[in-house]
Design an enzyme around this catalytic site. Structure first.
Site, short mmCIF file in Angstrom:
data_model
loop_
_atom_site.label_atom_id
_atom_site.label_comp_id
_atom_site.label_asym_id
_atom_site.label_seq_id
_atom_site.Cartn_x
_atom_site.Cartn_y
_atom_site.Cartn_z
N HIS A 130 0.90 -1.34 -0.06
CA HIS A 130 -0.14 -0.18 0.06
C HIS A 130 0.92 1.21 -0.12
O HIS A 130 1.95 1.04 0.47
CB HIS A 130 -0.89 0.10 1.19
CG HIS A 130 -1.84 0.93 1.42
ND1 HIS A 130 -1.65 2.20 1.80
CD2 HIS A 130 -3.36 0.95 1.36
CE1 HIS A 130 -2.71 2.91 1.85
NE2 HIS A 130 -3.67 2.31 1.52
N ASP A 207 3.15 -4.61 7.94
CA ASP A 207 1.93 -3.80 7.84
C ASP A 207 0.74 -4.71 8.04
O ASP A 207 0.45 -5.40 6.98
CB ASP A 207 1.89 -2.90 6.39
CG ASP A 207 0.52 -2.54 6.04
OD1 ASP A 207 -0.49 -2.48 7.05
OD2 ASP A 207 0.40 -1.88 4.93
N GLN A 210 -4.72 -4.95 7.03
CA GLN A 210 -5.66 -5.84 6.36
C GLN A 210 -5.77 -7.52 6.81
O GLN A 210 -6.33 -8.10 6.74
CB GLN A 210 -5.34 -6.00 4.92
CG GLN A 210 -5.64 -4.82 4.25
CD GLN A 210 -6.79 -4.25 4.02
OE1 GLN A 210 -7.88 -4.92 4.61
NE2 GLN A 210 -7.31 -3.03 3.72
N LYS A 233 -10.36 -0.79 10.63
CA LYS A 233 -10.46 -1.77 9.92
C LYS A 233 -10.83 -2.93 10.37
O LYS A 233 -11.29 -4.18 10.05
CB LYS A 233 -9.34 -1.88 8.79
CG LYS A 233 -9.03 -0.76 7.77
CD LYS A 233 -7.92 -1.50 7.03
CE LYS A 233 -7.39 0.11 6.19
NZ LYS A 233 -8.21 0.46 5.22
N CYS A 371 -4.94 2.69 -3.71
CA CYS A 371 -3.49 3.09 -3.20
C CYS A 371 -2.27 2.23 -3.13
O CYS A 371 -1.63 2.00 -2.30
CB CYS A 371 -3.73 3.67 -1.63
SG CYS A 371 -4.84 4.67 -1.03
#
Lengths: 413, 149
Positions: A130, A207, A210, A233, A371
């Site tokens: 991302h 990261d 998600q 999220k 993104c």
């Protein structure tokens, strides 16, 4: 009926009732919300926690001796303890609250990585990152003369692990890797990458924006030096997230932003920093957001992350097969290990038109570059349409998307 | 809000069969337009003959609205004067954003009036206006690509 009982009955419809927004009508049609990778909807328990905070607890944290300040501090620090337990951090001291994943990555780039970088050094990421795990590294490379290197992926959207390993060399100072790709759904073998990096003495940031909403994450099993996540999220409010970091790193890092809260003593000749994690939390934090995050974690634990993962995997599999039956549909990102996301193209219909047309059917999906422009470039597409699922989605949501896509074809193809 | 107001037959037709969709090697004005939000990209070519647009064409890729808008633009402007093109640009943006007064004259839009439906879809206005901003850049001969951001 308790949340756990609802899931034993395997009834996502009953869980849907916990999310008031899912009863909204969009263009006079029921809402099929399939944009969960952008942001997840909030259960009533989270909405109530925010209201409860402002109704009965609002005060600044760690400041006052009065009762409200005690309550606010308890809510804020309680959320930190819950999050530490949720991702199995070694201690709540390893949880730094941030505005979200993006701020957490910027913090690591500026405070941990920047002082280590010299001209010619390298920071390694993957092609499927991302923008939030690309641009902070570009900034720090510009500031230091270091170079950002991106490891390649294959046509399925999987990381080429051998190539990744070859790119780790004596100039590599840091590695950033996405746990689950927001554009493709690919689940990366982060534990293997971290092992490769640690064998060479290199620290890694994952990261996890998600990943955390979809499966149980254990930062100690992963042995991640840094793990970044976003509250919104994972069914919590926007504007709250966290950096989970090993205490030894946080202790050694200089503060990133200065202000109140992050200091123990201030004098004009010098100041003394507060203990971790407060050293990294300058200014009044998002206390209501943290209270909401705490409630979201309680909710997710009551539903059960393993059950969520199992249900969503089954739905993703079914949805993939169902959407493949739509004439002219091609899925972008077909990794063997996937979570949550189906990115696709439809012959003769631009993704932007798909988004508008399916919206009139009450179906919310994301269209665009997500993104992740380098991913679009790799697959040579200007944009994709993306359906992303949560545990409150059902096969009916997918059927409605499929019907709306047939309509797109009829209108424009 | 009816989808048919947005995707009128004329727009669907111009998307399927864009008019004047070609490179123009002897163009004397060229401008590029880019919409980073959806990845729409187009190049607009003009051949100016004194104060007249003797030829106009475009290339690129984009959604149905942006392709149809560019196609309709080329059809409308072929043979028009630069003055007329500037006046149309000044009126097109209000038309697309719903800010054109009720009683304003509309005859000069001709087929371009079909694009008015986007005013009900704020996220799609940029798709329809991209070719017009690109035209403006080409007429001003600004070397920079225009973006919708």
């Amino acid at each position: 009926m308790s949340v756990a009982e609802k899931l034993i009955a395997l009834d996502p419809l009953a869980l849907r009732a916990d999310f008031p927004i899912l009863a909204e009508r969009i263009h006079s049609k029921p809402l099929a919300y399939l944009d969960n990778a952008a942001t997840a909807q909030k259960p009533q328990a989270v909405i109530d926690a925010v209201t409860e905070y402002y109704t009965h607890m609002n005060a600044n944290v760690h400041r006052g001796v009065h009762q409200l300040s005690e309550r606010a501090t308890a809510a804020y620090e309680g959320a930190r303890e819950k999050l530490a337990r949720f991702v199995n951090a070694a201690s709540p001291r390893e949880v730094v609250f941030t505005r979200g994943t993006t701020e957490a990555i910027n913090l690591v780039a500026q405070s941990f990585v920047r002082p280590k970088l010299k001209p010619g050094d390298e920071v390694l990421v993957s092609t499927m990152e991302h923008h939030s795990n690309i641009v902070p590294w570009q900034l720090v490379c510009e500031q230091t003369g270091a170079k950002l290197v991106a490891a390649p992926i294959n046509e399925r959207g999987e990381l080429l692990l051998d190539e990744f390993e070859k790119l780790i060399n004596e100039r590599t100072r840091f590695i950033g890797i996405v746990h689950v790709s927001n554009a493709l759904g690919t689940v990366n073998p982060v534990r293997k990458i971290i092992d490769m990096a640690h064998a060479r003495g290199i620290a890694v940031l994952v990261d996890g924006a998600q990943a955390v909403p979809h499966a149980r994450v254990d930062v100690q099993v992963l042995d991640a030096d840094f793990y970044a996540l976003s509250g919104h999220k994972m069914y919590a409010p926007t504007g709250i997230g966290a950096l989970i970091a090993k205490a030894e790193h946080l202790e050694a890092m200089p503060p990133w932003q200065g202000g109140g809260e992050m200091i123990r003593m201030v004098r004009f000749d010098r100041s003394i920093w507060n203990d971790i994690p407060h050293k990294f939390e300058a200014g009044t934090p998002n206390i209501a957001g943290a209270a909401g995050l705490g409630a979201a974690i309680d909710y997710l634990e009551a539903v059960g992350m393993d059950r969520i993962a199992a249900y969503e995997a089954e739905l993703l599999d079914w949805a993939t097969r169902r959407l493949e039956q739509v004439a002219g549909l091609r899925i972008v990102g077909t990794a063997r290990d996937k979570a949550g996301v189906i990115s696709f193209m439809l012959d003769g219909v631009h993704p932007h038109d798909i988004g508008t047309i399916v919206d009139t059917h009450g179906v919310a999906i994301r269209t665009g570059h997500h993104c992740a422009m380098p991913v679009m470039e790799f697959f040579n597409v200007p944009a994709t349409a993306r359906a992303s699922i949560a545990f409150y989605n059902t096969r009916e949501d997918i059927e409605r998307l499929a019907a709306a896509l047939e309509d797109c074809r009829r209108m424009l193809a | 809000m009816d989808l048919k107001d947005l995707y009128q037959d004329l727009i669907v037709d111009h998307n399927r069969r864009p008019r004047n969709f070609r490179r123009m090697p002897d163009a004397n004005r060229v401008a590029e337009g880019f919409n980073p939000l959806c990845g729409d990209k187009l190049t607009l070519y003009l051949k100016l003959d004194g104060g007249t647009i003797s030829d106009v064409s475009f290339e690129g890729s984009g959604c149905a609205i942006s392709v149809a808008s560019a196609s309709l633009l080329t059809e409308r402007l072929k043979g028009a004067t630069v003055e007329e093109a500037e006046a149309l640009f000044a009126d097109m943006i209000p038309l697309l954003t719903g800010k054109l007064p009720e009683n304003a004259p509309r005859e000069h839009f001709r087929k371009l009036a079909a694009l008015e439906g986007v005013k009900e879809y704020p996220s799609r206005v940029k798709c329809a206006s991209l070719s017009w901003h690109t035209l403006e850049a080409a007429l001003k001969n600004a070397g920079q690509p225009v973006t919708t951001e």
